[in-house]
Design a protein around this motif. Structure first.
Motif, PDB file in Angstrom:
ATOM      1  N   ASN A  30       0.800  -1.223   0.000  1.00  0.00           N
ATOM      2  CA  ASN A  30       0.000   0.000   0.000  1.00  0.00           C
ATOM      3  C   ASN A  30       0.835   1.277   0.000  1.00  0.00           C
ATOM      4  OD1 ASN A  30      -2.361  -1.573   0.139  1.00  0.00           O
ATOM      5  ND2 ASN A  30      -2.245  -1.677   2.376  1.00  0.00           N
ATOM      6  N   ALA A  31       2.147   1.145   0.040  1.00  0.00           N
ATOM      7  CA  ALA A  31       3.011   2.324   0.133  1.00  0.00           C
ATOM      8  C   ALA A  31       2.939   3.158  -1.145  1.00  0.00           C
ATOM      9  CB  ALA A  31       4.451   1.896   0.397  1.00  0.00           C
ATOM     10  N   THR A  32       2.920   4.465  -0.977  1.00  0.00           N
ATOM     11  CA  THR A  32       2.968   5.360  -2.137  1.00  0.00           C
ATOM     12  C   THR A  32       4.403   5.622  -2.576  1.00  0.00           C
ATOM     13  OG1 THR A  32       2.904   7.270  -0.642  1.00  0.00           O
ATOM     14  CG2 THR A  32       0.801   6.477  -1.523  1.00  0.00           C
ATOM     15  N   ASP A  33       5.336   5.446  -1.654  1.00  0.00           N
ATOM     16  CA  ASP A  33       6.754   5.643  -1.949  1.00  0.00           C
ATOM     17  C   ASP A  33       7.355   4.307  -2.378  1.00  0.00           C
ATOM     18  OD1 ASP A  33       9.424   6.217  -2.082  1.00  0.00           O
ATOM     19  OD2 ASP A  33       9.654   6.759   0.034  1.00  0.00           O
ATOM     20  N   THR A  34       7.708   4.184  -3.646  1.00  0.00           N
ATOM     21  CA  THR A  34       8.223   2.907  -4.150  1.00  0.00           C
ATOM     22  C   THR A  34       9.643   2.619  -3.673  1.00  0.00           C
ATOM     23  OG1 THR A  34       8.991   3.964  -6.194  1.00  0.00           O
ATOM     24  CG2 THR A  34       6.779   2.981  -6.208  1.00  0.00           C
ATOM     25  N   THR A  35      10.288   3.592  -3.028  1.00  0.00           N
ATOM     26  CA  THR A  35      11.634   3.334  -2.501  1.00  0.00           C
ATOM     27  C   THR A  35      11.598   2.826  -1.060  1.00  0.00           C
ATOM     28  OG1 THR A  35      11.967   5.604  -1.692  1.00  0.00           O
ATOM     29  CG2 THR A  35      12.615   5.134  -3.974  1.00  0.00           C
ATOM     30  N   LEU A  36      10.404   2.685  -0.467  1.00  0.00           N
ATOM     31  CA  LEU A  36      10.320   2.231   0.924  1.00  0.00           C
ATOM     32  C   LEU A  36      10.965   0.859   1.089  1.00  0.00           C
ATOM     33  CD1 LEU A  36       9.326   2.710   3.808  1.00  0.00           C
ATOM     34  CD2 LEU A  36       7.156   1.629   3.157  1.00  0.00           C
ATOM     35  N   ILE A  37      10.745  -0.030   0.114  1.00  0.00           N
ATOM     36  CA  ILE A  37      11.375  -1.349   0.167  1.00  0.00           C
ATOM     37  C   ILE A  37      12.886  -1.194   0.262  1.00  0.00           C
ATOM     38  CG2 ILE A  37      11.946  -3.382  -1.224  1.00  0.00           C
ATOM     39  CD1 ILE A  37       9.096  -3.431  -2.211  1.00  0.00           C
ATOM     40  N   LYS A  38      13.432  -0.322  -0.566  1.00  0.00           N
ATOM     41  CA  LYS A  38      14.881  -0.125  -0.577  1.00  0.00           C
ATOM     42  C   LYS A  38      15.375   0.434   0.752  1.00  0.00           C
ATOM     43  CE  LYS A  38      15.317   0.615  -5.581  1.00  0.00           C
ATOM     44  NZ  LYS A  38      15.978   1.433  -6.622  1.00  0.00           N
ATOM     45  N   LYS A  39      14.679   1.419   1.286  1.00  0.00           N
ATOM     46  CA  LYS A  39      15.095   2.051   2.540  1.00  0.00           C
ATOM     47  C   LYS A  39      15.174   1.028   3.664  1.00  0.00           C
ATOM     48  CE  LYS A  39      12.932   6.501   1.416  1.00  0.00           C
ATOM     49  NZ  LYS A  39      11.822   7.431   1.746  1.00  0.00           N
ATOM     50  N   ILE A  40      14.093   0.271   3.836  1.00  0.00           N
ATOM     51  CA  ILE A  40      14.025  -0.684   4.942  1.00  0.00           C
ATOM     52  C   ILE A  40      15.031  -1.810   4.744  1.00  0.00           C
ATOM     53  CG2 ILE A  40      12.564  -2.382   6.099  1.00  0.00           C
ATOM     54  CD1 ILE A  40      11.911   0.517   6.819  1.00  0.00           C
ATOM     55  N   GLU A  74      24.369  -2.036  -2.988  1.00  0.00           N
ATOM     56  CA  GLU A  74      24.501  -1.199  -4.180  1.00  0.00           C
ATOM     57  C   GLU A  74      23.510  -1.616  -5.266  1.00  0.00           C
ATOM     58  OE1 GLU A  74      26.076   2.039  -6.241  1.00  0.00           O
ATOM     59  OE2 GLU A  74      26.150   1.424  -4.138  1.00  0.00           O
ATOM     60  N   SER A  75      23.307  -2.918  -5.421  1.00  0.00           N
ATOM     61  CA  SER A  75      22.371  -3.402  -6.442  1.00  0.00           C
ATOM     62  C   SER A  75      20.937  -3.004  -6.114  1.00  0.00           C
ATOM     63  CB  SER A  75      22.477  -4.926  -6.564  1.00  0.00           C
ATOM     64  OG  SER A  75      23.755  -5.317  -7.022  1.00  0.00           O
ATOM     65  N   VAL A  76      20.543  -3.147  -4.856  1.00  0.00           N
ATOM     66  CA  VAL A  76      19.187  -2.774  -4.454  1.00  0.00           C
ATOM     67  C   VAL A  76      18.991  -1.271  -4.600  1.00  0.00           C
ATOM     68  CG1 VAL A  76      17.602  -2.634  -2.482  1.00  0.00           C
ATOM     69  CG2 VAL A  76      18.851  -4.753  -2.932  1.00  0.00           C
ATOM     70  N   ARG A  77      19.996  -0.509  -4.253  1.00  0.00           N
ATOM     71  CA  ARG A  77      19.898   0.948  -4.372  1.00  0.00           C
ATOM     72  C   ARG A  77      19.624   1.380  -5.814  1.00  0.00           C
ATOM     73  NH1 ARG A  77      22.542   5.737  -5.167  1.00  0.00           N
ATOM     74  NH2 ARG A  77      24.348   4.781  -6.167  1.00  0.00           N
ATOM     75  N   ASN A  78      20.244   0.694  -6.766  1.00  0.00           N
ATOM     76  CA  ASN A  78      20.169   1.122  -8.165  1.00  0.00           C
ATOM     77  C   ASN A  78      19.135   0.386  -9.004  1.00  0.00           C
ATOM     78  OD1 ASN A  78      22.374   3.181  -8.559  1.00  0.00           O
ATOM     79  ND2 ASN A  78      23.571   1.532  -7.631  1.00  0.00           N
ATOM     80  N   ILE A  79      18.554  -0.681  -8.478  1.00  0.00           N
ATOM     81  CA  ILE A  79      17.621  -1.460  -9.284  1.00  0.00           C
ATOM     82  C   ILE A  79      16.422  -0.596  -9.677  1.00  0.00           C
ATOM     83  CG2 ILE A  79      16.185  -2.404  -7.423  1.00  0.00           C
ATOM     84  CD1 ILE A  79      16.406  -5.139  -8.842  1.00  0.00           C
ATOM     85  N   ARG A  80      15.939  -0.757 -10.914  1.00  0.00           N
ATOM     86  CA  ARG A  80      14.851   0.083 -11.414  1.00  0.00           C
ATOM     87  C   ARG A  80      13.515  -0.640 -11.470  1.00  0.00           C
ATOM     88  NH1 ARG A  80      16.397   5.044 -13.258  1.00  0.00           N
ATOM     89  NH2 ARG A  80      14.189   5.388 -12.838  1.00  0.00           N
TER      90      ARG A  80
END
Length: 431
Positions: free
Chosen positions: A166-176, A335-341
């Motif tokens: 339900n997150a609106t921020d698609t980078t939340l997965i990356k942050k956590i 690094e891979s998770v940070r940059n994955i699109r």
């Protein structure tokens, strides 16, 4: 409002901590939510009966408190102390300067070596009490460990609250996930290997987008483990914890493997949990899990099985590399998770932003104590061990056929709470 010296209810207190209710429990311990009535903050207290199975979890505190007030050593007629145990805090130095090979002391010692990291749950205080008689067991040590309190674990965030879906921020997965990786990296840099990474052992403060690693009950300082030395929870175990090298590679290349690689494998499963809300297999053993057998033969089954993107599939195969010596490194994962699109083939995570890390690995050098009662070194009995339970696997035998590949695999296991984790002898344990 209640204070430390004036109680207007029948609640139980340990020094300044007022017991609120049970958070969770296992064979040898119960975790309670408590309120520090001095600073008005909530904490968690893990109460462990060393080398003893708890007979009645709901009434554990009653047993301890009744013993305390019946013991002449602690007996008092001071009304202000009614329903409150007063114990001296154990100096952290005791755990940091002694070697412990098993049990609650080992868990505390390992966690104290890394708990200053901002993404590892902090140990606030430790107390010890010797209960004189617990169900006819004489002189059992009780350890109270006070931690920072975080309300939600990652499992709840994924399954029950569906935070990431339900997150609106698609980078939340990356942050956590990157925060989790950094906590694990810090542990490894300090010679601690968690060995039981799973969503239940990660706490999350979603409002502040902050993750915390917890529960070091199976952690070890051993840099390598013998093959098939079962440690962890089956969904998250690396294959070398279940099957030996000879089975996988047809030759006995080695009889042991680096411990850190087990944590790397678990991180790959956790990332899959977060993105896809599912487990990949029940056990990484080709003889017991048909889908894992298929994965060992043809890793591309992941593309249809969980409909991940090509880039995420490529990352997963590097993390979930059966050979522990070839498995991806933690810096490479970050690094891979940070940059994955993209994580998935469809939906909101089919297109995600690059995550510019603004977080750091700040370590809190200050210790926080309940200073009202923190004095004196309390002696401990060194004989406690973790109590074993029998493990029950969930076997899902409904097969499905993936078109064109001619491979029959098990239906995707739903994400469910892990069964009791295994200790180093292949026995299942809890708290």
């Amino acid at each position: 409002m209640s204070t430390a010296n004036s109680h207007d209810d029948n609640s139980k207190y340990l020094n300044n901590y007022k017991f609120i209710g049970i958070i969770g429990s296992g064979a040898s311990g119960v975790v309670y939510k408590v309120l520090n009535v001095i600073n008005n903050k909530y904490y968690a207290i893990k109460v462990v009966l060393n080398n003893t199975v708890i007979r009645d979890k709901q009434n554990l505190l009653d047993s301890i408190f009744n013993d305390y007030f019946e013991n002449d050593k602690y007996n008092t007629h001071n009304e202000k102390l009614k329903n409150r145990m007063i114990l001296n805090s154990i100096n952290f130095h005791y755990y940091l300067t002694n070697e412990f090979n098993y049990g609650i002391k080992k868990e505390i010692s390992n966690q104290l070596k890394v708990h200053k990291h901002k993404h590892i749950i902090s140990v606030i205080d430790i107390y010890n009490y010797q209960i004189t008689n617990y169900y006819n067991i004489k002189n059992t040590n009780v350890t109270f460990i006070i931690y920072d309190y975080i309300e939600m674990d990652l499992f709840t965030a994924i399954v029950e609250k569906q935070i990431f879906q339900n997150a609106t921020d698609t980078t939340l997965i990356k942050k956590i996930f990157i925060q989790i990786c950094r906590a694990v990296k810090y542990c490894h840099e300090n010679g601690i290997y968690h060995c039981d990474l799973k969503p239940e052992n990660i706490l999350v403060d979603i409002e502040n987008e902050h993750a915390y690693l917890c529960d070091f009950g199976l952690s070890t300082t051993e840099k390598s483990l013998c093959d098939t030395q079962s440690i962890g929870s089956t969904f998250y175990m690396a294959p070398e914890r279940v099957i030996d090298y000879e089975t996988i590679y047809k030759s006995a290349v080695t009889k042991s493997s680096p411990t850190y690689s087990c944590d790397i494998w678990s991180l790959g499963i956790i990332l899959t949990n977060i993105v896809c809300s599912c487990n990949l297999w029940n056990l990484p053993d080709p003889k017991k899990d048909q889908f894992f057998k298929s994965y060992m033969t043809n890793k591309s089954v992941l593309l249809d099985y969980i409909e991940v993107s090509t880039s995420f599939y490529q990352l997963l195969t590097l993390i979930l590399e059966p050979d522990p010596l070839k498995r991806y490194g933690i810096d490479d994962i970050i690094e891979s998770v940070r940059n994955i699109r993209s994580f998935t083939q469809h939906g909101k995570y089919a297109n995600v932003d690059i995550y510019d890390i603004i977080d750091d690995d700040t370590v809190n050098e200050e210790e926080i104590y309940d200073t009202d009662f923190s004095n004196g070194l309390v002696s401990h009995d060194s004989s406690e061990t973790m109590v074993s339970l029998q493990h029950n696997d969930t076997n899902d035998k409904e097969g499905v056929f993936y078109g064109g590949q001619g491979v029959t695999v098990l239906r995707r296991p739903t994400l469910q709470h892990s069964s009791a984790p295994f200790n180093g002898n292949g026995q299942a344990i809890t708290i």
